[in-house]
Each structure stands twice: as C-alpha cells, then as structure tokens.
Design a protein around this motif. Structure first.
Motif, PDB file in Angstrom:
ATOM      1  N   ALA A  27       1.163  -1.620   4.104  1.00 44.24           N
ATOM      2  CA  ALA A  27       0.499  -2.896   4.412  1.00 44.24           C
ATOM      3  C   ALA A  27       0.393  -3.694   3.101  1.00 44.24           C
ATOM      4  N   CYS A  47       0.841  -1.194   0.000  1.00 42.38           N
ATOM      5  CA  CYS A  47       0.000   0.000   0.000  1.00 42.38           C
ATOM      6  C   CYS A  47       0.883   1.252   0.000  1.00 42.38           C
ATOM      7  N   HIS A  53       0.242   4.014   1.305  1.00 36.07           N
ATOM      8  CA  HIS A  53       0.127   4.776   2.543  1.00 36.07           C
ATOM      9  C   HIS A  53       1.167   4.349   3.580  1.00 36.07           C
ATOM     10  N   ARG A  54       1.066   3.134   4.112  1.00 33.37           N
ATOM     11  CA  ARG A  54       1.995   2.688   5.142  1.00 33.37           C
ATOM     12  C   ARG A  54       2.475   1.260   4.899  1.00 33.37           C
ATOM     13  N   TYR A  57      -5.587  -1.807   6.270  1.00 29.05           N
ATOM     14  CA  TYR A  57      -5.060  -1.063   7.412  1.00 29.05           C
ATOM     15  C   TYR A  57      -5.867   0.223   7.642  1.00 29.05           C
ATOM     16  N   HIS A  58      -5.915   1.136   6.649  1.00 26.11           N
ATOM     17  CA  HIS A  58      -6.688   2.368   6.831  1.00 26.11           C
ATOM     18  C   HIS A  58      -7.722   2.557   5.724  1.00 26.11           C
ATOM     19  N   GLY A  59      -7.897   1.489   4.929  1.00 24.99           N
ATOM     20  CA  GLY A  59      -9.005   1.492   3.989  1.00 24.99           C
ATOM     21  C   GLY A  59      -8.805   2.240   2.669  1.00 24.99           C
ATOM     22  N   TRP A  60      -7.588   2.637   2.344  1.00 18.00           N
ATOM     23  CA  TRP A  60      -7.407   3.303   1.045  1.00 18.00           C
ATOM     24  C   TRP A  60      -7.912   2.379  -0.062  1.00 18.00           C
ATOM     25  N   CYS A  89      -7.258  -1.440   1.012  1.00 13.96           N
ATOM     26  CA  CYS A  89      -6.240  -1.862   1.972  1.00 13.96           C
ATOM     27  C   CYS A  89      -6.930  -2.122   3.320  1.00 13.96           C
TER      28      CYS A  89
HETATM   29  S1  FES Z   1      -1.360   1.154   4.986  1.00 15.71           S
HETATM   30 FE1  FES Z   1      -2.854   0.920   3.487  1.00 15.71          FE
HETATM   31  S2  FES Z   1      -4.349   2.352   3.976  1.00 15.71           S
HETATM   32 FE2  FES Z   1      -2.836   2.686   5.457  1.00 15.71          FE
END
Ligand code: FES
Ligand code: FE2
Length: 342
Positions: A53, A48, A50-51, A69-72, A67
């Motif tokens: 995952a 991902c 973002h972070r 983790y935070h739903g992106w 995703c």
């Molecule tokens: S790591 Fe994927 S949305 Fe945050």
C-alpha cells in the motif's frame, strides 16, 4: 539518468510538510515524506513492505508512520516497529532494504537526495535562494506542473526571444531591438550578461521603468536544474525569478518558482500583482511547453539553432556531461559573444 540522482531536489515546501505524510515523485522515484518527532523530514519509498500500500495515504502518530492498510508502523530509520496483527511489538528484521533517503531543509524547502555522489569532491549543496528573508525584499512562491521534461523547462526560463511571442505585451513587445550578450559556461554554470537592453518590459514598463532607462539583466543556469533571471533597473528596483525544475514522473516536471523583488515603498503592496502576473506568464509557458512536449515525445529532441540558442547549447553541454557521469564543473570554460533581435 542515474547520475542526476546525486543532486538535491525540492521534494516539498517546508510549510506543506506538517503532521501528515506527503506523496511526491522525484526522478521517477515514488516517495513518502513525513516528519519525525524531532521535526526532521524523512523520505522513504512510498511502498509498504507488507502488501505494497502507499505509505503516503497513512498517518503519522507517536513519531511513527503507520500504513493505512494493516497498520504497520515505521520509525524514522525505516524499521518496522509496530505490527498490530502480531500484538503490537513485532520480532525485528523487517525494515527498508536501504536507509531512508537523505533530506535537508533550507530557505523554506525540503530537499531530498536519492544517491550520494561517488566522492565528496562531487558534492553540490542545495541552491541558496537569493535574498531569502532579506529586509526590504518581497517574495512570491509558485508551484506548477509542466508536461515537459526538465531540459525544455530550463531552456524556456532563460530564453529571451520567446517572451515577445508567448508573453507578448505582458512581458515584452517584439520591436526588432538589437540585444547583445556575453555567454559564459564555467564551473557547472552558465552566465548570460545582456548588454544595451532597454525597457522592453511590456506592460510592466510603465511601472518598473517609465523612463526607458538601460536595464541590467543577467541570467544564470546552475547545474543540474536551476535558473535565475535577474533584472536591476536604473531606479534601484530589482526583480529575480528563480526556477527549480524537479524531474517528477515520465516527462512531467514540477517547477518551484521564487519571484523575489525590491520595489522601494511599493514592495509591501506588490505581492498580489506580482503573483498574478507571475502565474499568468507561467500559464502561458505551461501551454506552449505541453505542445512542444507532445511533439518531442513523438519525434525526439532534434533541434536547429539560432544565435541566442547558444545559451541553450551551453546548458545541454553541462547536462550531457552529468549524464555521462562527469563532473560538469571540470568542462573547459568557454565564452561566447552573441547578438540577436527582439
Ligand atoms: S500493506 Fe501496509 S500494513 Fe499491510
Ligand atoms: Fe516564458
């Protein structure tokens, strides 16, 4: 191995890629596979933006990959189109650095290609599976992980002498029978035509070739990772073993094996027997190749050769040409006559 990235590799069986994403590794690239709304298979880095995952542990909903983790949410072009923490619709500009990898589907497999060849003339299409869905043919499909690199897997599948040892009785019996073969290396391919082979097919001889009639046997290697072993018996029975060795992670190889057969009226009943025998043979190969792989990892691939190993030299010459960035189809054609004993 950057030049190997320009070929198509199996990423998954089509039937395994349904509503939820799949994780797969090809040439040390970690991928997530998922299906867009229109049914297309999408292959992206399994990471991902973002972070970091794994996207393969997320879910597909509304034509997007989310995703966990935070739903992106990502669309089929790799664009981030949904960020819950920004109220849903994000400002643009967040998308994969490069577009998703190319995919295609053929013969029940999802193929992926990690890079385009330098020019169109180098393009090698995905392998066309022999007798796919042909009337009168049966098929068993097996997937196995080998702790061995692709080159050693390929070598094993088209190596006749080991069958009398590793697969003693099951496949062949060591009986000192002289076998001759013509080995042709041309057009990015190795073709081995065996001469005078009889019914040395171990246990299966009783069923497949009770009269011990001569057997038509041809093996092929197709660049960069495919082998096909074909038997045609005097009674019309045919048996083809096609193996696609996909470089996975490190020295692990994922091997997709298609056993296609035409055994007359018995074809409709043969599936469980072919499956069992096929998996038994593969388990024996997994075992010997893991042992070989351990030693090779420690000492390198320094091999000595006997007469039938000419076949493996031809395969290595083709793969070495690819590794150098050459078009292996342009190697000068060569033919060898070999003979050995099994
Ligand atoms: S790591 Fe994927 S949305 Fe945050
Ligand atoms: Fe084997």
């Amino acid at each position: 191995m950057p030049h190997f990235r320009c070929f198509w590799y199996i990423a998954a069986e089509s039937r395994a890629l349904r509503r939820q994403p799949l994780r797969c590794n090809v040439l040390d690239e970690e991928l997530v596979l998922w299906r867009a709304d229109d049914g297309r298979a999408i292959a992206m880095p399994d990471r991902c933006l973002h972070r970091c995952a794994r996207l393969s542990s997320g879910r597909v909903e509304g034509g997007r990959l989310h995703c966990r983790y935070h739903g992106w949410g990502y669309d089929a072009a790799g664009q981030v189109v949904h960020i819950p923490a920004e109220g849903g619709c994000p400002a643009g500009g967040r998308k994969l650095e490069s577009p998703p990898f190319e995919t295609c589907e053929q013969d029940g497999y999802v193929y992926v290609r990690l890079a385009k060849p330098a020019n169109a003339a180098r393009d090698v299409p995905p392998f066309a599976m022999p007798h796919w869905q042909a009337p009168g043919w049966g098929r068993v499909r097996l997937v196995n992980r080998f702790d061995a690199d692709v080159a050693d897997c390929i070598e094993n599948y088209i190596d006749v002498p080991h069958t009398a040892f590793v697969h003693a009785k099951l496949f062949r019996v060591s009986q000192g029978e002289r076998i001759a073969a013509t080995v042709i290396r041309e057009n990015g391919m190795v073709r081995v035509v065996y001469h005078g082979e009889r019914g040395n097919l171990g246990f299966w001889r009783h069923f497949l070739n009770p009269g011990n009639a001569p057997v038509v046997h041809e093996d092929h290697f197709y660049q960069p990772n495919i082998t096909s072993v074909r038997y045609h018996l005097a009674n019309g029975y045919q048996f083809i073993i096609t193996s696609q060795s996909v470089p996975s992670q490190g020295r692990q190889t994922l091997v997709y094996t298609d056993l296609s057969y035409r055994f007359g009226w018995f074809t409709a009943l043969a599936w469980p027997f072919v499956r069992r025998a096929g998996q038994q043979v593969i388990d024996q190969d997994i075992d010997i190749l893991a042992e070989q792989g351990e030693v090779v990892a420690r000492h390198g691939r320094h091999y000595r050769y006997s007469a039938p190993d000419r076949i493996h030299r031809c395969v290595d010459e083709i793969r070495d040409a690819i590794a150098r960035g050459e078009d292996a189809r342009c190697l000068p054609p060569q033919t060898f006559e070999i003979e050995f004993y099994v």
